[in-house]
Write an enzyme that holds these catalytic residues in place. Structure first.
Site, PDB file in Angstrom:
ATOM      1  N   HIS A  34       0.868  -1.176   0.000  1.00 52.00           N
ATOM      2  CA  HIS A  34       0.000   0.000   0.000  1.00 52.00           C
ATOM      3  C   HIS A  34       0.902   1.222   0.000  1.00 52.00           C
ATOM      4  CE1 HIS A  34       1.132   0.073   4.182  1.00 52.00           C
ATOM      5  NE2 HIS A  34       0.587  -1.111   4.379  1.00 52.00           N
ATOM      6  N   HIS A  37       4.096   1.342   2.237  1.00 51.33           N
ATOM      7  CA  HIS A  37       5.278   0.682   1.665  1.00 51.33           C
ATOM      8  C   HIS A  37       5.883   1.549   0.557  1.00 51.33           C
ATOM      9  CE1 HIS A  37       2.761  -2.953   2.891  1.00 51.33           C
ATOM     10  NE2 HIS A  37       3.882  -3.162   3.564  1.00 51.33           N
ATOM     11  N   GLN A  61       7.619 -15.486  11.675  1.00 53.30           N
ATOM     12  CA  GLN A  61       7.062 -14.473  12.582  1.00 53.30           C
ATOM     13  C   GLN A  61       5.576 -14.676  12.845  1.00 53.30           C
ATOM     14  OE1 GLN A  61       8.399 -11.365   9.777  1.00 53.30           O
ATOM     15  NE2 GLN A  61       6.493 -10.322  10.205  1.00 53.30           N
ATOM     16  N   GLY A 147       9.211   1.329   8.598  1.00 50.47           N
ATOM     17  CA  GLY A 147       8.177   2.290   8.958  1.00 50.47           C
ATOM     18  C   GLY A 147       8.032   2.404  10.474  1.00 50.47           C
ATOM     19  N   LYS A 149       5.399   2.868  11.811  1.00 49.33           N
ATOM     20  CA  LYS A 149       4.166   2.118  12.080  1.00 49.33           C
ATOM     21  C   LYS A 149       4.460   0.931  13.008  1.00 49.33           C
ATOM     22  CE  LYS A 149       0.219  -0.082  11.245  1.00 49.33           C
ATOM     23  NZ  LYS A 149       0.542  -1.408  10.829  1.00 49.33           N
ATOM     24  N   GLN A 153       9.412  -2.895  16.214  1.00 46.47           N
ATOM     25  CA  GLN A 153      10.216  -3.602  15.216  1.00 46.47           C
ATOM     26  C   GLN A 153      11.413  -2.751  14.790  1.00 46.47           C
ATOM     27  OE1 GLN A 153       8.416  -5.895  11.867  1.00 46.47           O
ATOM     28  NE2 GLN A 153       8.982  -4.132  10.656  1.00 46.47           N
ATOM     29  N   MET A 184      -2.203   3.037   7.578  1.00 45.64           N
ATOM     30  CA  MET A 184      -2.287   2.029   6.506  1.00 45.64           C
ATOM     31  C   MET A 184      -1.630   0.737   6.973  1.00 45.64           C
ATOM     32  SD  MET A 184      -1.630   3.975   2.949  1.00 45.64           S
ATOM     33  CE  MET A 184      -2.631   5.383   2.514  1.00 45.64           C
ATOM     34  N   SER A 185      -2.254  -0.372   6.609  1.00 47.21           N
ATOM     35  CA  SER A 185      -1.734  -1.686   6.970  1.00 47.21           C
ATOM     36  C   SER A 185      -2.277  -2.706   5.986  1.00 47.21           C
ATOM     37  CB  SER A 185      -2.190  -2.053   8.389  1.00 47.21           C
ATOM     38  OG  SER A 185      -2.053  -3.448   8.603  1.00 47.21           O
ATOM     39  N   ARG A 187      -3.197  -5.457   6.734  1.00 47.94           N
ATOM     40  CA  ARG A 187      -4.291  -6.165   7.417  1.00 47.94           C
ATOM     41  C   ARG A 187      -5.601  -5.366   7.411  1.00 47.94           C
ATOM     42  NH1 ARG A 187       0.257  -8.276  10.669  1.00 47.94           N
ATOM     43  NH2 ARG A 187       0.198 -10.549  10.464  1.00 47.94           N
TER      44      ARG A 187
END
Ligand code: AMP
Length: 285
Positions: A34, A37, A61, A147, A149, A153, A184-185, A187
């Site tokens: 999306h 990215h 993961q 990101g 987001k 991580q 945005m994701s 998922r």
């Protein structure tokens, strides 16, 4: 645009680019791309001589009860988005190549991996650190883009890169949001119309908290209680105010902090966060 599926072939290609004096930027992804990215890809394409994206849904993961099988796979669209964003090569290894029989080497990053997402996903950061180390070894980037987001991580990858002397610059990029604020994701495509509406309480809650911090609120308990009250349309996983670098909870906003939240909207787990830097963002009154 080149598509490479084998680690050794990827290395050869990158070594050839490096021998020509080219600097390589890598954007690791799991596909289902999306604009979040694409924003990372565009910056890599602008700042590095060669921009590489990896697309790999990493089984390491996901726990057995998670959405590995359902995770959206949208290869043709991903290629088009990558190409439009200036990516020159996609590294898309096969799972059987990444984790051959008897695979037994994992990277564990202690401390920063604890808490937050590890509470419901204890396997997660070991899988992420391992796959990113493998992607780095294949692509041999000078820089890699992640990101904000996925704030924890980012912290894990920065720590791993430093601790293991990988010599790769980690660039953390801002969260790209939908017009109404939802982060945005990949998922988000799981959400029904009604869930998509309810999910908005997450970004609204953390924006309200940022507002409170900008107006001088410094007490973690007060800030997180406010968020808890506003995230009332989802099932809360965690709400934590943490030190932005160590990811350890803080009782007060003193240095740079991350307000990190996760919640379930139906069966979809969504995460979001904001960073707050009191020295820069505090209003004078
Ligand atoms: P994923 O494919 O979800 O593993 O994400 C790949 C990379 O894209 C990670 O570094 C994510 O943090 C980043 N990313 C995902 N969503 C967003 C977003 N909304 N804004 C900025 N970066 C993002």
């Amino acid at each position: 645009m080149k598509v490479i599926r084998d680690a050794m072939e990827m290395r050869e290609w990158s070594l050839a680019q490096r021998a020509r004096g080219k600097r390589i930027g890598l954007v690791p992804t799991m596909g289902a791309l999306h604009d979040g990215h694409a924003s990372l890809m565009r910056v890599a394409a602008a700042h590095d001589d060669i921009a590489v994206a990896s697309i790999f849904v990493n089984p390491a993961q996901f726990a057995p009860n998670e959405d590995f099988d359902q995770y959206p796979r949208t290869w043709d669209e991903d290629v088009a988005i990558s190409e439009a964003a200036g990516i020159q090569a996609i590294y898309a290894p096969k799972a059987s190549g990444m984790y051959p029989p008897n695979y037994s080497t994992y990277v564990t990053v202690e401390g920063v991996s604890d808490g937050l997402c590890s509470l419901t996903r204890p396997h997660f950061f070991r899988g992420v650190a391992t796959v990113v180390a493998k992607l780095f070894n294949a692509v041999l980037p000078h820089r890699a883009y992640f990101g904000q987001k996925d704030a924890q991580q980012c912290a894990v990858i920065k720590r791993m890169t430093r601790d293991l002397d990988m010599g790769i610059e980690i660039v953390e990029m801002p969260i790209v949001r939908e017009a109404d604020g939802l982060a945005m994701s990949s998922r988000n495509r799981y959400l029904s119309g009604e869930e998509r509406e309810r999910a908005l309480c997450i970004s609204r809650a953390i924006f309200a908290a940022r507002d409170a911090m900008q107006h001088g609120e410094r007490d973690a308990q007060t800030i997180t209680s406010g968020v808890r009250g506003r995230m009332n349309e989802v099932q809360i996983d965690y709400i934590e105010l943490v030190d932005a670098a160590t990811m350890r909870p803080v009782p007060r906003v003193e240095g740079d902090v991350t307000l990190a939240v996760a919640g379930f909207c139906g069966s979809t787990r969504l995460i979001d966060n904001i960073k707050f830097c009191p020295d820069i963002e505090a209003s004078p009154n």
